[in-house]
Design an enzyme around this catalytic site. Structure first.
Site, PDB file in Angstrom:
ATOM      1  N   SER A 115     -47.958   2.139  94.983  1.00  0.00           N
ATOM      2  CA  SER A 115     -49.138   2.870  95.814  1.00  0.00           C
ATOM      3  C   SER A 115     -50.485   2.245  95.332  1.00  0.00           C
ATOM      4  O   SER A 115     -50.156   1.237  94.635  1.00  0.00           O
ATOM      5  CB  SER A 115     -49.242   4.310  95.253  1.00  0.00           C
ATOM      6  N   TYR A 145     -49.056   3.219  99.987  1.00  0.00           N
ATOM      7  CA  TYR A 145     -49.743   4.649 100.498  1.00  0.00           C
ATOM      8  C   TYR A 145     -50.530   4.887  99.228  1.00  0.00           C
ATOM      9  O   TYR A 145     -50.731   4.093  98.290  1.00  0.00           O
ATOM     10  CB  TYR A 145     -48.460   5.593 100.404  1.00  0.00           C
TER      11      TYR A 145
END
Length: 120
Positions: free
Chosen positions: A25, A58
């Protein structure tokens, strides 16, 4: 027909942390997320200004007001501390939606604080 359009961009943010052993992430300061209307777990495209790398991951929420831009897991291999990134989100839109839509571009200072918000 749907077209994939730029929805929001964090322009030339600076990497503040990289953790190869984290699950993955990109941690982003909550103030930047709010300004760009980006959401936790939303897919992002990242462009490294320093080395030309382009990759996706993400979002996870970073601490508000911290200036955090942290790359985690495999993404940590794509940039070094101090590198500048462009972080973008895109959305499918119809021609009717495109006619009324303006993407948000967030310009930052050297500490990843918000300097200016533009709508094009």
């Amino acid at each position: 027909m749907q077209r994939i359009m730029l929805r929001a961009k964090l322009h030339r943010v600076t990497v503040t942390q990289a953790d190869l052993n984290y699950e993955g992430s990109c941690g982003i300061d909550q103030d930047l997320l709010d300004a760009a209307d980006m959401k936790e777990f939303e897919k992002i495209e990242l462009y490294n200004v320093n080395n030309g790398e382009r990759f996706s991951t993400y979002i996870i929420k970073g601490e508000r007001g911290s200036g955090e831009i942290s790359l985690n897991g495999a993404a940590a291999r794509r940039a070094h501390l101090g590198d500048q990134l462009i972080i973008c989100t895109y959305a499918p839109m119809s021609d009717e939606e495109i006619a009324a839509y303006k993407p948000k571009v967030i310009l930052v200072n050297e500490k990843n604080g918000i300097k200016e918000i533009k709508k094009f």
